[in-house]
Scaffold this motif. Structure first.
Motif, PDB file in Angstrom:
ATOM      1  N   ASP A   2      43.359  24.554  27.914  1.00  0.00           N
ATOM      2  CA  ASP A   2      44.509  25.112  27.231  1.00  0.00           C
ATOM      3  C   ASP A   2      45.665  25.304  28.203  1.00  0.00           C
ATOM      4  OD1 ASP A   2      44.611  25.389  24.547  1.00  0.00           O
ATOM      5  OD2 ASP A   2      44.435  27.556  24.536  1.00  0.00           O
ATOM      6  N   THR A   5      47.221  21.715  28.804  1.00  0.00           N
ATOM      7  CA  THR A   5      48.007  21.210  27.679  1.00  0.00           C
ATOM      8  C   THR A   5      49.256  22.061  27.476  1.00  0.00           C
ATOM      9  OG1 THR A   5      46.611  22.494  26.183  1.00  0.00           O
ATOM     10  CG2 THR A   5      46.072  20.164  26.468  1.00  0.00           C
ATOM     11  N   GLY A   6      49.098  23.351  27.681  1.00  0.00           N
ATOM     12  CA  GLY A   6      50.260  24.219  27.548  1.00  0.00           C
ATOM     13  C   GLY A   6      51.316  23.893  28.588  1.00  0.00           C
ATOM     14  N   ILE A   8      51.739  21.074  30.156  1.00  0.00           N
ATOM     15  CA  ILE A   8      52.266  19.740  29.871  1.00  0.00           C
ATOM     16  C   ILE A   8      53.268  19.742  28.721  1.00  0.00           C
ATOM     17  CG2 ILE A   8      51.603  17.448  29.091  1.00  0.00           C
ATOM     18  CD1 ILE A   8      50.691  18.057  31.831  1.00  0.00           C
ATOM     19  N   ALA A   9      53.162  20.715  27.890  1.00  0.00           N
ATOM     20  CA  ALA A   9      53.957  20.721  26.663  1.00  0.00           C
ATOM     21  C   ALA A   9      55.457  20.872  26.908  1.00  0.00           C
ATOM     22  CB  ALA A   9      53.458  21.826  25.735  1.00  0.00           C
TER      23      ALA A   9
ATOM     24  N   THR B   5      52.776  16.148  22.963  1.00  0.00           N
ATOM     25  CA  THR B   5      52.319  17.195  23.878  1.00  0.00           C
ATOM     26  C   THR B   5      52.343  18.553  23.183  1.00  0.00           C
ATOM     27  OG1 THR B   5      54.559  17.364  24.766  1.00  0.00           O
ATOM     28  CG2 THR B   5      53.003  16.010  25.981  1.00  0.00           C
ATOM     29  N   GLY B   6      53.336  18.749  22.348  1.00  0.00           N
ATOM     30  CA  GLY B   6      53.398  20.008  21.621  1.00  0.00           C
ATOM     31  C   GLY B   6      52.223  20.146  20.670  1.00  0.00           C
ATOM     32  N   ILE B   8      49.337  18.666  20.871  1.00  0.00           N
ATOM     33  CA  ILE B   8      48.114  18.762  21.662  1.00  0.00           C
ATOM     34  C   ILE B   8      47.912  20.150  22.250  1.00  0.00           C
ATOM     35  CG2 ILE B   8      46.985  17.899  23.742  1.00  0.00           C
ATOM     36  CD1 ILE B   8      47.082  15.941  21.553  1.00  0.00           C
ATOM     37  N   ALA B   9      48.998  20.859  22.396  1.00  0.00           N
ATOM     38  CA  ALA B   9      48.943  22.139  23.096  1.00  0.00           C
ATOM     39  C   ALA B   9      48.143  23.209  22.369  1.00  0.00           C
ATOM     40  CB  ALA B   9      50.361  22.631  23.363  1.00  0.00           C
ATOM     41  N   ARG B  14      43.836  20.353  18.480  1.00  0.00           N
ATOM     42  CA  ARG B  14      42.968  19.443  19.252  1.00  0.00           C
ATOM     43  C   ARG B  14      41.626  19.299  18.566  1.00  0.00           C
ATOM     44  NH1 ARG B  14      44.870  22.201  23.768  1.00  0.00           N
ATOM     45  NH2 ARG B  14      42.925  23.357  23.957  1.00  0.00           N
ATOM     46  N   TRP B  78      51.734   8.301  30.649  1.00  0.00           N
ATOM     47  CA  TRP B  78      52.297   9.345  31.509  1.00  0.00           C
ATOM     48  C   TRP B  78      51.227   9.886  32.450  1.00  0.00           C
ATOM     49  CZ3 TRP B  78      51.388  14.586  32.154  1.00  0.00           C
ATOM     50  CH2 TRP B  78      52.385  15.285  32.836  1.00  0.00           C
TER      51      TRP B  78
END
Lengths: 116, 116
Positions: A2, A5-6, A8-9, B5-6, B8-9, B14, B78
């Motif tokens: 988490d 991904t957070g 990366i967001a 990405t948002g 996925i966050a 997910r 990426w």
DNA sequence: CAAACGTGTAACTCATCGGTTACGCTTCAC
DNA sequence: GTGAAGCGTAACCGATGAGTTACACGTTTG
């Protein structure tokens, strides 16, 4: 996961990671490349640090940041897990990892190349 | 990219994606597997849809969702861009091995009949 | 047709996020 | 020692996000 991904967001944080891909940079150097204030960048760096994606080393009154890709392995594994059933071979070029179970310590990118 | 990405966050999203990896599911079926309310899941689905990660097909009064991995390519690219300088060769090697070894794994998730 | 089912949307609340300015701490230069 | 440089943190604020309940709409079914 988490955390990663957070982290990366956010586009700024993604950009920072890309910047650190080629060279280690100090907080100030990083901040200079963005339009936002330095404290804002500082907090982005904190998020990245807590996600384990960067490592900071004190160098006098400067603070040098380096990229740490290890935490991305998990994400890559997750991605692979998702794309496998589809056009796996195709994605091979772009993707690149299935690690997901291997390496975890390896590189650590400790190149002290700060020749800024 | 930001959309992906948002999307996925969030851990729920997910999880939804992973659920859809093996079989198409209706909104209700998806919602049943979570503790949160159905409208909440509905909005997660909307986010995923807008990110292009799922596709929904009307089926009577039900709405069936299927996984679409295409948008993940960009993210994979990426990721590769970031991890390449580190243990790229290594990862690739492990990947290829893995691919040839698993070879689509037996069960194949053959429910991919509803083509694009 | 009317009732029940399956879903999405609207309206609202609460927590988190990203940005800014102000400030404090440590380190280098003189 | 004094001042400036380099960073991080605190306090504050507007925007966004995720969750909830209430509701509207199309679809099946009796």
């Amino acid at each position: 996961m988490d955390d990663v991904t957070g982290a990366i967001a956010d586009p700024v944080r993604r950009e920072i990671l890309l910047m650190l891909r080629d060279e280690a940079l100090s907080a100030g150097q990083i901040a200079d490349r963005f339009a936002i204030s330095r404290p804002a960048v500082s907090r982005h760096l904190r998020v990245l640090r807590e996600a384990g994606l960067v490592r900071d080393t004190a160098d006098g009154r400067r603070r040098v940041y380096t990229l740490v890709t290890t935490p991305l392995d998990e994400l890559a594994g997750w991605l692979g897990q998702l794309m496998r059933p589809a056009g796996w071979q195709h994605h091979l070029d772009a993707l690149e990892t299935e690690v997901y179970r291997t390496r975890r310590e390896r590189h650590t990118a400790a190149e002290n190349k700060e020749s800024a």
